[in-house]
Design an enzyme around this catalytic site. Structure first.
Site, PDB file in Angstrom:
ATOM      1  N   LYS A  56      -2.020 -22.703  44.354  1.00 49.52           N
ATOM      2  CA  LYS A  56      -1.700 -22.371  42.956  1.00 49.52           C
ATOM      3  C   LYS A  56      -0.268 -21.857  42.845  1.00 49.52           C
ATOM      4  CE  LYS A  56      -4.759 -20.458  40.095  1.00 49.52           C
ATOM      5  NZ  LYS A  56      -5.787 -19.498  39.607  1.00 49.52           N
ATOM      6  N   ILE A  57       0.443 -22.424  41.902  1.00 54.14           N
ATOM      7  CA  ILE A  57       1.856 -22.100  41.693  1.00 54.14           C
ATOM      8  C   ILE A  57       2.092 -21.960  40.195  1.00 54.14           C
ATOM      9  CG2 ILE A  57       4.233 -22.954  41.952  1.00 54.14           C
ATOM     10  CD1 ILE A  57       3.202 -24.661  44.328  1.00 54.14           C
TER      11      ILE A  57
END
Length: 318
Positions: A126-127
């Site tokens: 997740k970014i």
């Protein structure tokens, strides 16, 4: 069939929690975590041992950073023993404006998973959907590291993510709803802004339709829900990640679930392409007060919870 069972006919159901014991009963396909959910989980007695073990094994070898990574991986591995699909593990939000550091952290997290026998195909990194984060995802995807782009509040962010080849995006329904409700104050009309007219629901539907219209393979996973009404208004979305509290409500719900989003409808829609190069991205995001404010706020909140987790690690390490 209850509403959760009906929803599964149209949409992949994902559990949004670090509390892996709680998710078992809902048999989700995938699970998502974030710094806030991990912080919440490690404060529960039943998960304290994961934090203590990480401190014991890694604090003297790599310090707080190494312990933080180990905690994320420990939760991820426990979750992957329960779900048949994927877990989402988040890169430190403090790296949201640093492409190189985000890439390095993501590669390190995948390496830690692979050392434990977890295939990279089962992990989504997740970014935050900043310009720098999206460029990191572009690099990682070429390496076979799949990315889940989070803190996404606008169409231009979604288009930039798709053009970068991101595996999946997580548009935030509830936080969009919160912003518009707060802005309206006493003038808020709950009836007029509910169901299909909910501003968060409308945002996800717009993104879903755009992707399907123009054939982007990036998966759309609605996230951050405040009610089952928001969830049911997005039945048909590729995936929906849902808290245990709302999963419980859906499992107890008996009303009919209507198929709301479909590829056929999206492809028939009259939708104009938008440009998502860097100048266009920055300008369109800046013009969208809601998206600008919620992205900045989301990064600050996740970063603050990372700091709290570091303090907790420091206390245990004493």
């Amino acid at each position: 069939m209850n509403q959760l069972e009906q929803l599964r006919q149209f949409t992949t159901v994902v559990a949004d929690t670090g509390d892996f014991q709680l998710m078992k009963q809902y048999t989700p396909q995938d699970a998502t975590t974030n710094p806030s959910l991990i912080l919440k989980a490690v404060q529960k007695p039943e998960y304290r041992h994961l934090l203590e073990r990480a401190v014991q094994d890694h604090h003297g070898n790599g310090g707080v950073d190494a312990v933080m990574d180990e905690v994320l991986i420990a939760f991820g591995c426990e979750i992957l023993a329960i779900v048949p699909g994927r877990v989402s593990t988040e890169v430190d939000a403090r790296l949201s404006f640093d492409t190189t550091a985000t890439v390095n952290k993501a590669r390190h997290l995948i390496q830690l998973y692979e050392q434990r026998g977890i295939a990279r195909e089962r992990v989504l990194i997740k970014i935050a959907s900043t310009w720098e984060g999206i460029r990191a995802a572009e690099i990682l995807q070429r390496d076979g590291i799949r990315c889940n782009m989070t803190l996404l509040f606008s169409l231009v962010q979604a288009v930039a993510c798709a053009e970068a080849g991101a595996q999946l995006i997580s548009p935030f329904v509830g936080r969009i709803f919160d912003w518009y409700k707060k802005q309206a104050g006493e003038q808020w009309d709950a009836a007029a802004n509910g169901g299909d007219n909910d501003p968060g629901v409308r945002s996800v539907r717009q993104i879903y339709d755009y992707y399907k219209k123009f054939g982007y393979p990036t998966e759309v996973m609605g996230a951050s829900f405040r009610s089952t009404a928001q969830i049911l208004s997005l039945a048909g979305c590729d995936l929906l990640t849902i808290s245990p509290e709302l999963l419980e409500q859906l499992a107890g719900g008996q009303g009919p679930v209507v198929h709301k989003l479909s590829v056929d409808q999206a492809q028939a829609a009259n939708i104009a392409r938008i440009t998502a190069d860097e100048p266009s991205f920055r300008w369109q995001l800046n013009e969208d007060a809601m998206a600008t404010e919620k992205l900045a706020e989301g990064i600050r909140l996740f970063a603050a919870d990372a700091v709290k987790l570091e303090k907790l690690i420091g206390e245990i390490a004493k």
